[in-house]
Design an enzyme around this catalytic site. Structure first.
Site, PDB file in Angstrom:
ATOM      1  N   GLY A  14       0.781  -1.237   0.000  1.00  0.00           N
ATOM      2  CA  GLY A  14       0.000   0.000   0.000  1.00  0.00           C
ATOM      3  C   GLY A  14       0.814   1.289   0.000  1.00  0.00           C
ATOM      4  O   GLY A  14       0.349   2.312   0.489  1.00  0.00           O
ATOM      5  N   SER A  15       2.003   1.262  -0.595  1.00  0.00           N
ATOM      6  CA  SER A  15       2.778   2.518  -0.597  1.00  0.00           C
ATOM      7  C   SER A  15       2.160   3.550  -1.537  1.00  0.00           C
ATOM      8  O   SER A  15       2.202   4.753  -1.243  1.00  0.00           O
ATOM      9  CB  SER A  15       4.253   2.264  -0.932  1.00  0.00           C
ATOM     10  OG  SER A  15       4.397   1.896  -2.278  1.00  0.00           O
ATOM     11  N   ASN A  16       1.577   3.120  -2.641  1.00  0.00           N
ATOM     12  CA  ASN A  16       0.882   4.083  -3.512  1.00  0.00           C
ATOM     13  C   ASN A  16      -0.369   4.627  -2.824  1.00  0.00           C
ATOM     14  O   ASN A  16      -0.688   5.807  -2.942  1.00  0.00           O
ATOM     15  CB  ASN A  16       0.528   3.445  -4.861  1.00  0.00           C
ATOM     16  CG  ASN A  16       1.714   3.461  -5.808  1.00  0.00           C
ATOM     17  OD1 ASN A  16       2.096   4.512  -6.315  1.00  0.00           O
ATOM     18  ND2 ASN A  16       2.305   2.300  -6.026  1.00  0.00           N
ATOM     19  N   ARG A  67     -16.171 -14.302  -9.337  1.00  0.00           N
ATOM     20  CA  ARG A  67     -15.889 -12.859  -9.409  1.00  0.00           C
ATOM     21  C   ARG A  67     -17.151 -12.016  -9.271  1.00  0.00           C
ATOM     22  O   ARG A  67     -17.118 -10.923  -8.703  1.00  0.00           O
ATOM     23  CB  ARG A  67     -15.206 -12.516 -10.742  1.00  0.00           C
ATOM     24  CG  ARG A  67     -13.787 -12.992 -10.806  1.00  0.00           C
ATOM     25  CD  ARG A  67     -13.087 -12.517 -12.071  1.00  0.00           C
ATOM     26  NE  ARG A  67     -11.929 -13.345 -12.314  1.00  0.00           N
ATOM     27  CZ  ARG A  67     -10.732 -13.165 -11.743  1.00  0.00           C
ATOM     28  NH1 ARG A  67     -10.528 -12.178 -10.921  1.00  0.00           N
ATOM     29  NH2 ARG A  67      -9.735 -13.983 -12.013  1.00  0.00           N
ATOM     30  N   ARG A  93      -6.346  -8.427  -8.190  1.00  0.00           N
ATOM     31  CA  ARG A  93      -7.464  -9.210  -8.735  1.00  0.00           C
ATOM     32  C   ARG A  93      -7.914  -8.553 -10.031  1.00  0.00           C
ATOM     33  O   ARG A  93      -7.997  -7.319 -10.115  1.00  0.00           O
ATOM     34  CB  ARG A  93      -8.670  -9.213  -7.773  1.00  0.00           C
ATOM     35  CG  ARG A  93      -8.391  -9.755  -6.410  1.00  0.00           C
ATOM     36  CD  ARG A  93      -7.916 -11.177  -6.415  1.00  0.00           C
ATOM     37  NE  ARG A  93      -8.874 -12.148  -6.956  1.00  0.00           N
ATOM     38  CZ  ARG A  93      -8.577 -13.411  -7.225  1.00  0.00           C
ATOM     39  NH1 ARG A  93      -7.351 -13.855  -7.026  1.00  0.00           N
ATOM     40  NH2 ARG A  93      -9.488 -14.221  -7.692  1.00  0.00           N
ATOM     41  N   LEU A  95     -10.714  -7.398 -12.452  1.00  0.00           N
ATOM     42  CA  LEU A  95     -12.128  -7.039 -12.331  1.00  0.00           C
ATOM     43  C   LEU A  95     -12.846  -7.453 -13.606  1.00  0.00           C
ATOM     44  O   LEU A  95     -12.263  -7.454 -14.697  1.00  0.00           O
ATOM     45  CB  LEU A  95     -12.246  -5.532 -12.099  1.00  0.00           C
ATOM     46  CG  LEU A  95     -11.628  -5.062 -10.772  1.00  0.00           C
ATOM     47  CD1 LEU A  95     -11.422  -3.555 -10.759  1.00  0.00           C
ATOM     48  CD2 LEU A  95     -12.496  -5.501  -9.589  1.00  0.00           C
ATOM     49  N   HIS A 111       0.626   1.152 -13.069  1.00  0.00           N
ATOM     50  CA  HIS A 111       1.346  -0.033 -13.539  1.00  0.00           C
ATOM     51  C   HIS A 111       2.843   0.285 -13.555  1.00  0.00           C
ATOM     52  O   HIS A 111       3.234   1.349 -14.042  1.00  0.00           O
ATOM     53  CB  HIS A 111       0.864  -0.409 -14.946  1.00  0.00           C
ATOM     54  CG  HIS A 111       1.528  -1.636 -15.474  1.00  0.00           C
ATOM     55  ND1 HIS A 111       1.236  -2.892 -14.984  1.00  0.00           N
ATOM     56  CD2 HIS A 111       2.498  -1.803 -16.405  1.00  0.00           C
ATOM     57  CE1 HIS A 111       1.999  -3.777 -15.611  1.00  0.00           C
ATOM     58  NE2 HIS A 111       2.765  -3.139 -16.477  1.00  0.00           N
ATOM     59  N   GLU A 176       6.269   6.523  -9.068  1.00  0.00           N
ATOM     60  CA  GLU A 176       4.854   6.142  -8.918  1.00  0.00           C
ATOM     61  C   GLU A 176       4.181   7.043  -7.896  1.00  0.00           C
ATOM     62  O   GLU A 176       3.056   7.510  -8.085  1.00  0.00           O
ATOM     63  CB  GLU A 176       4.723   4.679  -8.477  1.00  0.00           C
ATOM     64  CG  GLU A 176       5.208   3.678  -9.509  1.00  0.00           C
ATOM     65  CD  GLU A 176       4.959   2.233  -9.082  1.00  0.00           C
ATOM     66  OE1 GLU A 176       3.957   1.964  -8.402  1.00  0.00           O
ATOM     67  OE2 GLU A 176       5.773   1.361  -9.431  1.00  0.00           O
TER      68      GLU A 176
HETATM   69  C1  GRF Z   1       3.326  -0.978  -7.513  1.00  0.00           C
HETATM   70  O1  GRF Z   1       4.563  -1.162  -8.132  1.00  0.00           O
HETATM   71  C2  GRF Z   1       2.251  -0.747  -8.532  1.00  0.00           C
HETATM   72  O2  GRF Z   1       2.693  -0.078  -9.668  1.00  0.00           O
HETATM   73  C3  GRF Z   1       1.842  -2.148  -8.906  1.00  0.00           C
HETATM   74  O3  GRF Z   1       1.933  -2.886  -7.710  1.00  0.00           O
HETATM   75  C4  GRF Z   1       2.849  -2.254  -6.827  1.00  0.00           C
HETATM   76  C5  GRF Z   1       2.085  -1.960  -5.568  1.00  0.00           C
HETATM   77  O4  GRF Z   1       2.898  -1.404  -4.568  1.00  0.00           O
HETATM   78  N1  GRF Z   1       0.547  -2.148  -9.530  1.00  0.00           N
HETATM   79  P1  GRF Z   1       2.223  -0.708  -3.324  1.00  0.00           P
HETATM   80  O5  GRF Z   1       1.279  -1.727  -2.703  1.00  0.00           O
HETATM   81  O6  GRF Z   1       1.507   0.503  -3.800  1.00  0.00           O
HETATM   82  O7  GRF Z   1       3.361  -0.390  -2.407  1.00  0.00           O
END
Ligand code: GRF
Length: 217
Positions: A14-16, A67, A93, A95, A111, A176
């Site tokens: 969950g860093s993003n 699903r 997952r 969708l 991505h 990101e």
């Molecule tokens: C990130 O590299 C994102 O681009 C990809 O999965 C990874 C998730 O990382 N879809 P985080 O959970 O956001 O740290």
């Protein structure tokens, strides 16, 4: 200003998600994070969201017959929290086309590659194996085809001679965390339009720059 009620879907670290939550703390940010949902109850990111006072939900895909049933539970939560936009942030997952179409142009994903190169998994390993000199990340609208859809933002990093998948991933991840909040802001403020598979910013010629394109390092 109406701040668009946004859900973030995660599966792990969950860093993003965290970058989006931190950006949305600014009172003039056009989205507010109204729900964090994980398909894995043990996802590390849920604790951070909870500590921030954000409603969280774990919808464990394993307990559903398919699903459609899984997504019906998600839709109930999206209704309950009056969600207007969804950010996929490491949500592992797929969708269904039905769900994706229902959320057309309100559902975005990040991505870890410069799409359309390196769709799918293990992007950093594959980029290194191909010897590319530039790699990066992409935020795009989600369409039924995996890792396709109009591109909202991209950032590039240079590939170093001594890069490993881990070092390259870490440098891409920094980017990101910059482009995802910028891309969500563009979508949330309603100035992004799609035509012919391309996104356009209304008034991009005017003084409007939520999207700062990072330099290649
Ligand atoms: C990130 O590299 C994102 O681009 C990809 O999965 C990874 C998730 O990382 N879809 P985080 O959970 O956001 O740290």
């Amino acid at each position: 200003m109406h701040r668009k009620r946004t859900a973030i879907f995660i599966s792990g670290r969950g860093s993003n998600m965290r970058a989006l939550i931190e950006a949305a703390r600014a009172p003039d940010y056009p989205a507010m994070i109204a729900l964090v949902l994980s398909n894995r109850p043990e996802a590390e990111g849920l604790a951070f969201a909870k500590a921030e006072g954000i409603p969280t939900a774990a919808v464990d895909h394993k307990i559903y017959a398919g699903r459609d049933e899984f997504e019906k539970s998600i839709e109930v939560l999206l209704d309950l929290h009056r969600i207007e936009l969804i950010c996929l942030a490491g949500f592992m997952r797929l969708l269904t086309p039905h769900f994706v179409r229902a959320w057309a142009q309100r559902l975005i994903n990040i991505h870890p590659a410069l799409l359309p190169a390196y769709r799918g998994l293990h992007t950093h390993e594959r980029a290194l194996a191909d010897g590319v000199k530039i790699h990066g990340c992409t935020v795009h609208f989600v369409v039924p085809e995996m890792d396709e859809g109009p591109i909202i933002a991209q950032a590039a990093v240079g590939v170093h001679d001594d890069d490993t998948p881990e070092t390259l991933a870490a440098r891409v991840l920094v980017q990101e965390h910059l482009i995802y909040p910028a891309a969500l802001a563009l979508v949330a403020c309603g100035r992004l339009h799609v035509s012919d598979n391309r996104t356009h910013i209304d008034g991009a010629d005017q003084d409007f720059a939520p999207l700062q394109v990072p330099k290649i390092d």
